[in-house]
Design an enzyme around this catalytic site. Structure first.
Site, PDB file in Angstrom:
ATOM      1  CG  HIS A   1     -49.827  14.174  77.577  1.00  0.00           C
ATOM      2  ND1 HIS A   1     -50.307  13.050  77.490  1.00  0.00           N
ATOM      3  CD2 HIS A   1     -50.707  15.009  78.008  1.00  0.00           C
ATOM      4  CE1 HIS A   1     -51.165  12.999  78.240  1.00  0.00           C
ATOM      5  NE2 HIS A   1     -51.482  14.016  78.846  1.00  0.00           N
ATOM      6  CD  GLU A   2     -50.366  18.775  78.269  1.00  0.00           C
ATOM      7  OE1 GLU A   2     -51.715  18.944  78.162  1.00  0.00           O
ATOM      8  OE2 GLU A   2     -50.070  18.013  79.366  1.00  0.00           O
TER       9      GLU A   2
ATOM     10  CG  HIS B  25     -54.915  16.979  76.488  1.00  0.00           C
ATOM     11  ND1 HIS B  25     -55.902  16.037  76.391  1.00  0.00           N
ATOM     12  CD2 HIS B  25     -53.911  16.611  77.317  1.00  0.00           C
ATOM     13  CE1 HIS B  25     -55.850  15.257  77.512  1.00  0.00           C
ATOM     14  NE2 HIS B  25     -54.344  15.542  77.973  1.00  0.00           N
TER      15      HIS B  25
END
Lengths: 499, 499
Positions: free
Chosen positions: B269-270, B273
């Site tokens: 997820h990160e 980003h």
């Protein structure tokens, strides 16, 4: 609040905000040395440059001069050693210095030293002093110019530089104390060299698991009193200690898997610096009252824990059982031999690899040379020869090339002239402090052997840390130890290191 | 340079220095969440407050208005989607917003939300909604006041809030797309609940060595394309991603030794980003041209890598052999079962623990409720009941108390209203983007199964990343995918997750 109190509050608020910015710069630098991504460097420099501009502006803000003028006639500045009196005295000292130097000179110096360091890196790599010589020449000229703007009438230029790192120190006094040390060391060093040649392999060199070193070093740092609620321990290439706030002190070390000393003694050294910073008054953070007295006093704290405590027999009586749990190979090494190997004296060409005895000789040589350079008794062109001659005369060895000689340290290329002597001043102060603590606490070794470090730390807090810059360094040491600045205690201490 | 070019250069220099300060704040915050000593918090807040004052001053500097006025009549702003045109358009948007809000309101909001979060922590711990109600009431009033200063004539107040996180999004359009999603989900969710009750223990829960998880997650992040020369991966309590410079992107995760998903899917997820930020144009860093298009688009990048890629069968066909080297217990788990367990659908009360299907339902509920609060169709006093009713109606479960219900998220206490919908917007955009990439690349799964992630990342760079904020988010997605904003792709994707 009366008028003076209001003025003081305004000054303190100004200092407080400046400190917030300087502490932010310290974080930017800490991060740069711990884990910043490889490609982030250029932007980081821009951030630092912007903030350092803000800080410089604040430090030369003419309001500081006005506030100081007002306070100088008030009762608040009556006692120059009281917290407020010392604050006023030290801020005056710093402000006068900051405004006396024209911005053009500061920028010129910044550029010359930034470039100088790049040139030095290349010159050292290529063993090419001639390539570095013009940079060094320019840096010395600029620092002479700076010194001439700061020196009082008749004062040697070198003293104006030394004074920036060691308030109130005079090169004449320092030189005479250093000469006594040098003359005591020369025969010992010669003798040690002969002994060393007969010694076998050292038990300190070998294979030491890095993870175990981390565990052990952290355990030691905690036991001697470094407060991890107000600090942390990380790793970097060139170990240092930095302060990011009144309750945020960070120490950094590096570990080597082939030498036990690198990691642990790096931690002891930096923890000594860190505990000093942790002993300053948090309520006065960002003012001279909560700033280290000098580089020499700072170094005395790191050296006291690293050498006076960490290299002693009682220290190993205490921690060897714990070390053996983590490093099973130490089971086979007697404490006697281990401590003897840790303390081995051997002449070498490289300062940062030197033992406790010969280390000072490296410093004395640099001190003598840089005094000569500033006084123009020594030409930059003749420096390598002068360097080699002193190594020959004092240590009995001659560098085979300049990379292993005059080019070994970054300091001069960074403009740091007057800085080297603070290393030996630190060793001298450390020996004086340790002797006084030993006397007053009824034997520090007795406590260390039991792992009781709190009394020694409390003594240092009481005698040194809590005062910050309230007393000039040599006055502080005399007040703490009852003895004037002298290398006698260090000479007595180093004598015990000889076989 | 002509006059307009000079004005643009002045504006860009101003933005550049503001970005240097904001990036410095990002480091202060990153450090606060990674390893700042326990007692350093108060001072850190002071540093952040000082810098945020500087930043606010710079962002409302009247010179910005003057520069924009000059540029608005120049050729440079002719094409609102060109880099320079978009820069002018977006800076105008931000500046107008910044100067339209009085400082008193900003300070009032800062105080109310800072206090609100403290009150919320206590209220959640004590399961005491009544204690939090006055804070929430005040925060909603203040954000309504803010919205009324920003909204154009006749625009719903909620839209002015939503617009801050998702430029140009209208609550009417969002609500209609969300309703379609909700109506598709309700029967599936009910059905899944029944299936879940028959399922045995999950292979994803168990004991997973943390050090092995670190190694595996870092390896995966590198393989999918997160650039470690321009970033790093650390650990924290609440994972996030932050940017500290044009080449300094930091992602943070946390590991659980009893669940495999927490660590790896946090990193995916990160990293999603982080790779978006790494795909922005470094030369335009600190301007809207190199700023993420919106929170929704940002979330689409994290969700695409976490869900569309990371939860797919081809992903595990590729990485299971590597995982089995590090986690020997996976030898006994078939890939089929592992992927099924990772994708298990089960209604739960807590948003952050929800699976990919039910997750959106948590968001839709919050979106409907906060629209009601801002429109004053719903009273703050009636919120817990309304919350529970919606959970009952949409998910078929009712929270046993407010701590597990309306008090679970920090967002509202922090003033974040209009923020929740961007989570589901992100999921919608991700599904649209993945379908388009799948079509254009001839099957993403085929590439993923071979560990070839570069084509997908290059496609995202080309279609999304490089544009920054040059297009409003929904226009950007339509331009990238050829399809208007719609939940159809997400509905098609989620259908595949059902047993």
């Amino acid at each position: 609040m009366n008028t003076s109190e209001k003025t003081l509050a305004a000054l303190r608020q100004h200092l407080h905000e400046t400190a917030l910015l300087e502490s932010t710069m310290a974080l930017l630098e800490w991060d740069e040395h711990t884990g910043m991504p490889d490609r982030a460097g250029d932007y980081r420099s821009e951030q630092l440059m912007l903030l350092s501009g803000f800080v410089h502006q604040r430090k030369t803000d003419p309001r500081i001069g006005e506030w100081l003028d007002e306070l100088s006639t008030s009762d608040l500045s009556a006692d120059p050693y009281s917290p407020v009196g010392a604050l006023i005295r030290c801020v005056r000292r710093d402000y006068d210095r900051n405004v006396r130097l024209p911005e053009s000179l500061i920028k010129h110096l910044a550029k010359a030293t930034s470039l100088g360091q790049q040139v030095w890196v290349k010159a050292k790599r290529d063993n090419d002093y001639a390539a570095f010589q013009p940079s060094l020449h320019e840096i010395i000229s600029l620092r002479r110019e700076e010194a001439s703007l700061l020196a009082s009438d008749g004062e040697p230029l070198y003293d104006a530089l030394l004074d920036q790192y060691e308030e109130g120190a005079k090169s004449k006094d320092v030189a005479s104390v250093f000469e006594k040390l040098r003359d005591a060391l020369i025969p010992w060093v010669r003798n040690a060299q002969e002994t060393a040649q007969q010694a076998g392999p050292s038990s300190v060199e070998g294979v030491f698991d890095i993870e175990a070193q981390r565990t052990f070093s952290r355990w030691v740092a905690k036991k001697i009193g470094f407060d991890f609620e107000r600090g942390r321990l990380d790793e970097t290439v060139h170990p240092f200690c930095t302060t990011l706030g009144p309750h945020d002190h960070r120490i950094l070390t590096r570990y080597s898997d082939s030498s036990f000393s690198t990691g642990l003694y790096g931690v002891l050294h930096e923890a000594g610096h860190g505990m000093y910073e942790q002993g300053l008054e948090p309520d006065w953070y960002g003012t001279p009252v909560a700033t280290a007295a000098s580089l020499g006093v700072h170094e005395s704290q790191s050296r006291l824990w690293e050498n006076s405590v960490g290299l002693s027999r009682p220290f190993w009586d205490w921690c060897m059982p714990e070390a053996r749990k983590l490093f099973p190979s130490l089971e086979a090494v007697a404490i006697d031999r281990w401590v003897r190997d840790l303390n081995r004296v051997q002449c070498s060409l490289i300062r940062i690899e030197a033992d406790e005895v010969t280390y000072n000789m490296h410093i004395l040589i640099r001190f003598e040379l840089e005094m000569g350079l500033i006084a123009r008794d020594l030409n930059v062109a003749d420096l390598p020869e002068a360097w080699s001659d002193k190594y020959q005369n004092y240590l009995g060895i001659r560098p085979p090339n300049d990379a292993l000689g005059v080019l070994q340290d970054v300091h001069w290329s960074a403009g740091l002239i007057g800085y080297f002597p603070t290393y030996t001043l630190g060793n001298i102060y450390a020996a004086q402090l340790y002797e006084a603590a030993d006397r007053e606490l009824g034997g520090v070794g007795r406590l260390v052997a039991k792992g009781e470090f709190a009394p020694l730390l409390a003594w240092l807090r009481e005698k040194v840390h809590r005062f910050g810059r309230r007393y000039p360094p040599m006055e502080l040491i005399e007040k703490a130890t009852g003895n004037a600045f002298s290398s006698d205690a260090l000479i007595r201490h180093l004598r015990t290191k000889l076989a």
